[in-house]
Design an enzyme around this catalytic site. Sequence first.
Site, short mmCIF file in Angstrom:
data_model
loop_
_atom_site.label_atom_id
_atom_site.label_comp_id
_atom_site.label_asym_id
_atom_site.label_seq_id
_atom_site.Cartn_x
_atom_site.Cartn_y
_atom_site.Cartn_z
N THR A 1 0.85 -1.18 0.00
CA THR A 1 0.00 0.00 0.00
C THR A 1 0.89 1.23 0.00
OG1 THR A 1 -1.94 1.02 1.03
CG2 THR A 1 -0.35 0.01 2.54
N LYS B 1 3.40 1.04 -3.92
CA LYS B 1 2.81 0.31 -5.06
C LYS B 1 3.60 0.49 -6.36
CE LYS B 1 -1.96 0.19 -3.44
NZ LYS B 1 -3.36 0.40 -3.77
N ASN C 1 -0.13 -4.11 -6.25
CA ASN C 1 -0.62 -4.16 -4.86
C ASN C 1 -0.49 -5.56 -4.26
OD1 ASN C 1 -2.76 -5.47 -6.14
ND2 ASN C 1 -4.27 -4.65 -4.73
N ASP D 1 -6.47 -4.01 -7.66
CA ASP D 1 -7.30 -2.85 -7.28
C ASP D 1 -8.39 -2.58 -8.33
OD1 ASP D 1 -6.18 -2.13 -4.82
OD2 ASP D 1 -4.59 -0.96 -5.78
N GLY E 1 -9.64 12.10 -10.44
CA GLY E 1 -8.41 11.71 -9.77
C GLY E 1 -7.40 11.16 -10.76
N LEU F 1 -14.36 6.01 -3.56
CA LEU F 1 -13.46 4.93 -3.09
C LEU F 1 -13.22 4.99 -1.58
CD1 LEU F 1 -10.74 4.50 -5.84
CD2 LEU F 1 -13.12 3.79 -5.79
P1 NDP Z 1 -2.90 9.40 -4.17
O1 NDP Z 1 -2.25 10.19 -3.09
O2 NDP Z 1 -2.07 8.58 -5.10
O3 NDP Z 1 -3.80 10.39 -5.08
C1 NDP Z 1 -4.62 11.36 -4.47
C2 NDP Z 1 -5.59 11.93 -5.51
O4 NDP Z 1 -6.51 12.78 -4.81
C3 NDP Z 1 -4.92 12.79 -6.57
O5 NDP Z 1 -5.64 12.70 -7.78
C4 NDP Z 1 -5.06 14.20 -5.95
O6 NDP Z 1 -5.02 15.23 -6.89
C5 NDP Z 1 -6.44 14.10 -5.37
N1 NDP Z 1 -6.71 15.08 -4.31
C6 NDP Z 1 -6.16 15.09 -3.07
N2 NDP Z 1 -6.66 16.15 -2.36
C7 NDP Z 1 -7.52 16.80 -3.20
C8 NDP Z 1 -8.32 17.96 -3.06
N3 NDP Z 1 -8.36 18.66 -1.91
N4 NDP Z 1 -9.09 18.35 -4.11
C9 NDP Z 1 -9.08 17.62 -5.26
N5 NDP Z 1 -8.31 16.51 -5.46
C10 NDP Z 1 -7.55 16.12 -4.43
O7 NDP Z 1 -3.98 8.47 -3.40
P2 NDP Z 1 -4.66 7.12 -3.92
O8 NDP Z 1 -4.95 7.28 -5.36
O9 NDP Z 1 -3.91 5.96 -3.46
O10 NDP Z 1 -6.03 7.15 -3.07
C11 NDP Z 1 -7.10 7.99 -3.40
C12 NDP Z 1 -8.30 7.66 -2.55
O11 NDP Z 1 -8.75 6.34 -2.83
C13 NDP Z 1 -8.02 7.71 -1.03
O12 NDP Z 1 -9.12 8.29 -0.41
C14 NDP Z 1 -7.91 6.25 -0.65
O13 NDP Z 1 -8.31 6.04 0.69
C15 NDP Z 1 -8.88 5.60 -1.61
N6 NDP Z 1 -8.53 4.21 -1.91
C16 NDP Z 1 -9.47 3.24 -1.69
C17 NDP Z 1 -9.19 1.94 -1.96
C18 NDP Z 1 -10.23 0.91 -1.72
O14 NDP Z 1 -9.93 -0.29 -1.79
N7 NDP Z 1 -11.46 1.30 -1.48
C19 NDP Z 1 -7.87 1.51 -2.50
C20 NDP Z 1 -6.96 2.61 -2.72
C21 NDP Z 1 -7.28 3.91 -2.42
P3 NDP Z 1 -3.62 15.95 -7.28
O15 NDP Z 1 -3.02 15.08 -8.35
O16 NDP Z 1 -4.03 17.28 -7.74
O17 NDP Z 1 -2.78 15.99 -6.02
#
Ligand code: NDP
Length: 283
Positions: free
Chosen positions: A72, A76, A97, A112, A137, A231
């Site tokens: 995680t 990854k 993952n 995933d 995202g 998610l």
């Molecule tokens: P990352 O840190 O890799 O990516 C974060 C993403 O969120 C980026 O696209 C970022 O945009 C965006 N973001 C963060 N803050 C904001 C904001 N204030 N406004 C708009 N966009 C924002 O995280 P992950 O991709 O690993 O995880 C994303 C979400 O998915 C998390 O909430 C995580 O808990 C959830 N998740 C759930 C899983 C499940 O099995 N249900 C598995 C994996 C993740 P920017 O590029 O602009 O920074």
Amino acid sequence: MREKLPKNKPETTLVALFGFPVKHTLSPLFQNAAFQALGMNTFYLALEVPPEELPDAINAIRSRKFLGANLTIPHKETVIPFLDEVSLPAQKCGSVNTVVNHNGKLRGETTDGPGFIRSLKEEAGITPKGKRIFLIGAGGAARALAFSLAEAKASICLTNRTAVKGEKLVSDLKNYYPQNTITYVPFSEKSKTLRREKIDVLINATSLGLKKEEELFRPADLAGKIVVCDLIYNRKTLLLQSAQELGLKTINGLGMLIHQGALSFQLWTGKTAPIKIMFAAVK
Ligand code: NDP
């Protein structure tokens, strides 16, 4: 449900989760419930591994005591150079993952995206083929989902707060799936686009809403959409609240979490995962 440790016998095997941090993970709860349900003497343990210790941690799972591992945040992507093989889907999205130990040789997989697709099918009866998906995202989770959805022949409209990351993901997707309709929408135009386009499934794959709540869309933007997914699984986000008030079908991240874990379980053990028991363990 309280976790019960299996009896530690010479034949006990292990699966590790490497992350930094890992203290909030639910994976040990439902993976250990699954191993116990199948009468396996296998224990799943979460280990906090800082980035500089990842190579040693990965080397340790070559031991025949380990069936494999989960990865995680933040491992990854960075794990890939330390593996012997990486599946094509994991190569495409650049994310692993799940690691499976085949007699000391380590193979990286990604569950995933397939986990999310299973959750969409189970909870909303939707298969991605021919559907219009609006994906928000461009982080690790969004990448994994986007590649699985494109592979499953969905058309994708993608937006991200940081345009350069969103555009890069769209360009990577188009390289692999030139026949799919895949477009980038500037973040400032996401509401306008959502209102204008016919969208079947809206997915929030950002961490917005994980702690502090901010509004991603006004409720009126969501009208007419079929399914709204977030998610995030530890709380009901504003997005899902608004969608439910409009009577739309909603899906949170719990189904994806369990289904990705079930697919990993199958890769480690060759057995069908006891999905109901895994859900019951976290509910
Ligand atoms: P990352 O840190 O890799 O990516 C974060 C993403 O969120 C980026 O696209 C970022 O945009 C965006 N973001 C963060 N803050 C904001 C904001 N204030 N406004 C708009 N966009 C924002 O995280 P992950 O991709 O690993 O995880 C994303 C979400 O998915 C998390 O909430 C995580 O808990 C959830 N998740 C759930 C899983 C499940 O099995 N249900 C598995 C994996 C993740 P920017 O590029 O602009 O920074």
